[in-house]
Design a protein around this motif. Structure first.
Motif, PDB file in Angstrom:
ATOM      1  N   UNK A 108      41.202  26.786  33.897  1.00 47.68           N
ATOM      2  CA  UNK A 108      42.159  26.793  34.788  1.00 47.68           C
ATOM      3  C   UNK A 108      42.996  27.954  35.137  1.00 47.68           C
ATOM      4  N   UNK A 109      43.404  28.494  34.169  1.00 46.17           N
ATOM      5  CA  UNK A 109      44.112  29.814  34.112  1.00 46.17           C
ATOM      6  C   UNK A 109      43.261  30.830  34.999  1.00 46.17           C
ATOM      7  N   UNK A 110      41.861  30.849  34.530  1.00 44.40           N
ATOM      8  CA  UNK A 110      41.208  31.847  35.334  1.00 44.40           C
ATOM      9  C   UNK A 110      40.904  31.746  36.757  1.00 44.40           C
ATOM     10  N   UNK A 111      40.967  30.437  37.172  1.00 46.02           N
ATOM     11  CA  UNK A 111      40.791  29.723  38.405  1.00 46.02           C
ATOM     12  C   UNK A 111      42.198  30.110  39.317  1.00 46.02           C
ATOM     13  N   UNK A 112      43.357  30.101  38.358  1.00 41.96           N
ATOM     14  CA  UNK A 112      44.593  30.298  39.137  1.00 41.96           C
ATOM     15  C   UNK A 112      44.727  31.745  39.434  1.00 41.96           C
ATOM     16  N   UNK A 113      44.077  32.501  38.390  1.00 41.05           N
ATOM     17  CA  UNK A 113      44.255  33.907  38.892  1.00 41.05           C
ATOM     18  C   UNK A 113      43.244  34.385  40.387  1.00 41.05           C
ATOM     19  N   UNK A 114      42.365  33.707  40.531  1.00 36.27           N
ATOM     20  CA  UNK A 114      41.221  33.896  41.231  1.00 36.27           C
ATOM     21  C   UNK A 114      41.987  33.456  42.648  1.00 36.27           C
ATOM     22  N   UNK A 115      42.649  32.076  42.605  1.00 36.77           N
ATOM     23  CA  UNK A 115      43.327  31.491  43.572  1.00 36.77           C
ATOM     24  C   UNK A 115      44.464  32.367  44.005  1.00 36.77           C
ATOM     25  N   UNK A 116      45.137  32.879  43.162  1.00 37.74           N
ATOM     26  CA  UNK A 116      46.178  33.968  43.582  1.00 37.74           C
ATOM     27  C   UNK A 116      45.700  35.110  44.452  1.00 37.74           C
ATOM     28  N   UNK A 117      44.706  35.679  43.929  1.00 37.50           N
ATOM     29  CA  UNK A 117      44.220  36.922  44.470  1.00 37.50           C
ATOM     30  C   UNK A 117      43.543  36.758  45.846  1.00 37.50           C
ATOM     31  N   UNK A 118      42.652  35.693  45.693  1.00 39.70           N
ATOM     32  CA  UNK A 118      41.847  35.472  46.723  1.00 39.70           C
ATOM     33  C   UNK A 118      42.275  34.295  48.009  1.00 39.70           C
ATOM     34  N   UNK A 119      43.489  33.679  47.442  1.00 42.10           N
ATOM     35  CA  UNK A 119      43.719  32.678  48.178  1.00 42.10           C
ATOM     36  C   UNK A 119      45.462  32.790  48.680  1.00 42.10           C
ATOM     37  N   UNK A 120      46.163  32.733  47.984  1.00 42.66           N
ATOM     38  CA  UNK A 120      47.621  32.893  48.068  1.00 42.66           C
ATOM     39  C   UNK A 120      47.954  34.189  48.937  1.00 42.66           C
ATOM     40  N   UNK A 121      47.362  35.095  48.605  1.00 39.55           N
ATOM     41  CA  UNK A 121      47.548  36.261  49.256  1.00 39.55           C
ATOM     42  C   UNK A 121      46.926  36.208  50.768  1.00 39.55           C
ATOM     43  N   UNK A 122      46.182  35.429  50.949  1.00 39.51           N
ATOM     44  CA  UNK A 122      45.545  35.240  52.298  1.00 39.51           C
ATOM     45  C   UNK A 122      45.448  33.653  52.362  1.00 39.51           C
ATOM     46  N   UNK A 123      46.764  32.985  52.533  1.00 40.33           N
ATOM     47  CA  UNK A 123      47.245  31.784  52.500  1.00 40.33           C
ATOM     48  C   UNK A 123      46.775  31.032  53.747  1.00 40.33           C
TER      49      UNK A 123
END
Length: 540
Positions: A108-123
């Protein structure tokens, strides 16, 4: 039906003959099957329930919900008493739950980083994709298969529309680049997340397989080993595990009416021997108390393993128990405390007092138990002996309890994910196609859950959770009745006879030494009909 277990002994994981049930329960921590599967393991007395959340996209699978529920219930602060898991060791099960949680935390830590970079930035793009996946997931879960197909078509249609929009945008400059990235970045993040999820899924499944295959897979929980005096969290976890083991060794059990002894199960049979005490040859009876009768019975039961025949009769565990009465519908129990209890163990002098004084009326009772662990821990058979002296009558009762095997759900090994489809040309024939280990919907589910795993109450609210049956104990909560297995049922019934005879022989010898006329007693015995029945359900 369940059974009663050794008060002062706890089987270690991997110890001979008792690891199968422990490993089966521990394997649930690594499973990736739907959470609703746990409901199949419910029995007549103990019902697990699934509390639904607000969004199906956040719902946990069986392994995630089981691990969290067990850890919170067994190690949580301020928890109520835990029922002993007779025939198994709960600590390794809890350790595997902690280990599974740790593996998922790393994922989940890795997935969270991916979500931040590829998801939250492009919310905006992420939210749009999530709304579509939630709609597809809702439609796919509907009873109407056409609705599920419509959800897939909707997702495919949006993907095509997104491609067309990216080719021709009415904007220029940074905004056009951001809009294109807003559509593409979540897809790129999905590919990265899929790799992370598949790697973790293979690890979890390998552990699941190893536990059920008899392998020595270890639970890795370095957070339970304090590295310095200042690590209070690690020290608290270590103490919680020690408390769990100490409670497993408690010599106090709870009788819950028709449910029998909690953790031990319903009473399947009972026998009694009543004798009016008369002096022999006109002499006086040497005074004795009930404890004086219990002691020789205890010694005689310890000799059961020393039979003259090499029959493979298992070595019994013989212990004194304090039985506390609780209501049939009790949702929690509390263990006795005070100066007569140390580390959940009632002291010997208090056991003797209860045996001699608490025989009639209110209060706890004393039982002498002999237990056999059979079928690699899948069958736990216990015979309980209680002695009562009222006026001039001595009454000895023996009751049988049996804890059946762990539900077959926990014995299933991981299987490859396949789907049966019709052949292209010979459409009347079918074939199995192999599905990805982690499908698209699963990657999205894990990715959106990952940032919230650090806030478990929020995740429980959004996705739901597993509610364990109370009073809770790992073993009896998911045990089947032994009567469904012919050989197990035979073993339960056959083991009762040598126990009865040992109790009878010790009683006759003790009374004879105290000047009691045993003429009538010597010719009687306990041999009643040993057929299993619901002995605690009084048809009155």
């Amino acid at each position: 039906m369940d059974s009663f277990g050794p008060g002062a002994q706890v089987p270690l994981q991997g110890s001979s003959g008792q690891s199968v049930a422990t490993n089966a329960l521990a394997s649930a921590a690594y499973r990736d099957s739907p959470l609703e599967d746990i409901l199949k393991a419910n029995n007549d007395w103990y019902q697990s329930t699934v509390k639904k959340g607000k969004f199906s996209l956040f719902e946990p699978n069986l392994g995630e919900a089981f691990s969290r529920a067990v850890v919170v219930r067994m190690l949580g602060g301020g928890r109520s008493a835990v029922i002993q898991s007779f025939g198994t060791d709960p600590q390794p099960v809890v350790e595997h739950c902690l280990s599974a949680n740790r593996i998922r935390k790393q994922r989940d830590l890795r997935l969270t980083l991916i979500t931040l970079l590829c998801g939250v930035v492009f919310l905006p793009g992420l939210l749009l994709w999530l709304v579509l996946f939630q709609i597809r997931r809702t439609l796919a879960g509907a009873a109407n298969k056409r609705a599920g197909a419509a959800g897939t078509a909707l997702l495919a249609g949006f993907a095509i529309l997104a491609v067309l929009v990216m080719v021709k945008l009415p904007f220029d400059g940074f905004l056009s680049l951001y809009l294109r990235a807003m559509i593409i970045a979540p897809v790129v993040g999905w590919f990265l997340a899929k790799h992370v999820c598949e790697t973790t899924a293979r690890d979890l499944r390998a552990r699941w397989e190893a536990l059920l295959s008899g392998g020595g897979v270890a639970a890795k929980i370095p957070e339970a080993v304090p590295q310095s005096p200042g690590e209070t969290a690690a020290e608290e976890l270590r103490q919680s595990l020690e408390k769990l083991t100490a409670e497993q060794r408690s010599n106090v059990v709870f009788y819950a009416g028709p449910r029998g002894i909690l953790g031990m199960g319903t009473r399947w049979g009972g026998w009694h021997l009543a004798e009016e005490l008369k002096p022999r040859d006109g002499k006086e009876i040497h005074a004795f108390r009930t404890w004086d009768v219990v002691r020789p019975i205890h010694d005689q039961l310890k000799l059961l393993e020393r039979g003259s025949l090499k029959s493979g009769f298992p070595t019994p565990s013989v212990n004194h128990w304090i039985v506390v009465p609780v209501g049939d519908g009790a949702k929690e129990v509390s263990r006795p405390d005070g100066e007569d209890v140390v580390h959940f163990q009632v002291k010997p002098h208090e056991i003797q007092r209860v045996c001699n004084e608490n025989q009639f009326g209110k209060g706890n009772r004393h039982y002498l138990g002999v237990q056999f662990v059979l079928w690699d821990g899948q069958l736990v058979l216990t015979m309980l002996v209680t002695v009562t002296a009222l006026l001039h009558t001595l009454r000895i009762e023996v009751s049988g309890h049996a804890l059946g095997p762990v539900h077959s759900l926990f014995m299933s090994k991981p299987a490859a994910k396949t789907k049966t489809v019709s052949k292209t040309i010979r459409f009347w024939e079918t074939r199995d196609i192999k599905l990805p280990l982690v499908e698209t919907n699963e990657v999205v589910r894990l990715a959106v859950r990952a940032p919230l795993t650090w806030f478990p109450p929020v995740l429980d609210f959004l996705g739901g959770k597993l509610v364990l049956p109370e009073p809770f104990g790992l073993r009896h909560a998911w045990a089947e009745a032994p009567w469904k297995h012919r050989f197990m049922a035979d073993d339960v019934i056959r083991a009762s006879t040598p126990v009865m005879r040992a109790v009878h022989a010790a009683t006759v010898k003790m009374l004879d030494e105290h000047g009691v006329d045993t003429t009538s007693l010597a010719g009687s015995n306990f041999t009643a009909d040993p057929a299993p029945k619901k002995a605690d359900v009084y048809d009155a």
